[in-house]
Design an enzyme around this catalytic site. Sequence first.
Site, PDB file in Angstrom:
ATOM      1  CB  VAL A  50     119.005  42.061 -33.978  1.00 29.84           C
ATOM      2  CG1 VAL A  50     119.671  40.880 -33.286  1.00 29.84           C
ATOM      3  CG2 VAL A  50     119.724  42.416 -35.278  1.00 29.84           C
ATOM      4  CE1 TYR A  55     109.348  37.756 -27.657  1.00 27.26           C
ATOM      5  CE2 TYR A  55     109.189  37.048 -25.381  1.00 27.26           C
ATOM      6  CZ  TYR A  55     108.990  36.806 -26.720  1.00 27.26           C
ATOM      7  OH  TYR A  55     108.445  35.630 -27.122  1.00 27.26           O
ATOM      8  CB  CYS A  60     113.887  48.957 -34.377  1.00 24.20           C
ATOM      9  SG  CYS A  60     112.618  48.775 -33.110  1.00 24.20           S
ATOM     10  CD  GLU A  62     112.802  51.562 -37.927  1.00 30.18           C
ATOM     11  OE1 GLU A  62     113.156  50.374 -37.701  1.00 30.18           O
ATOM     12  OE2 GLU A  62     111.640  51.964 -37.721  1.00 30.18           O
TER      13      GLU A  62
END
Length: 146
Positions: A50, A55, A60, A62
């Site tokens: 997402v 930024y 992530c 995971e």
Amino acid sequence: MASALSDQQVEDLITQALDARQNSYSPYSKFRVGAALRTIEGKVYQGCNVENASYGGAICAERTAFVKAVSEGHRRFVAIAVSCDFNNFISPCGICRQFMNEFGKNLEIFFVNSDRTYKRAVLEDLLPFSFGPEDLPDTTNDVPEK
């Protein structure tokens, strides 16, 4: 070292990691990532990356899967599969490796290509000489068993 999962369990994890890409919010990089995390009890949690306009606020796939599982009370995990849209075995980034290390160095990681081929590794091999809960003095919190 052979996988602790059966061939069918690996295939299921791969399918769920590939499917998880569909929910990716990646308007900036256009790099969709999906993950599927299997608990010791056999439940699988999916995650996707997402992104965020700032930024640095991105997460992530995971870590998304881990956060979902931990928020549901799980602390012990067997394996995670990670996929992207390309036939390029992607490996978890450094922060994801450290995050996963919190829950056990023996976690199996499957790097999955879009054509379902994969490579397998164990977290300890990807993060040697890691720092984890066992390195802190007097840890009496709910640290998972290693």
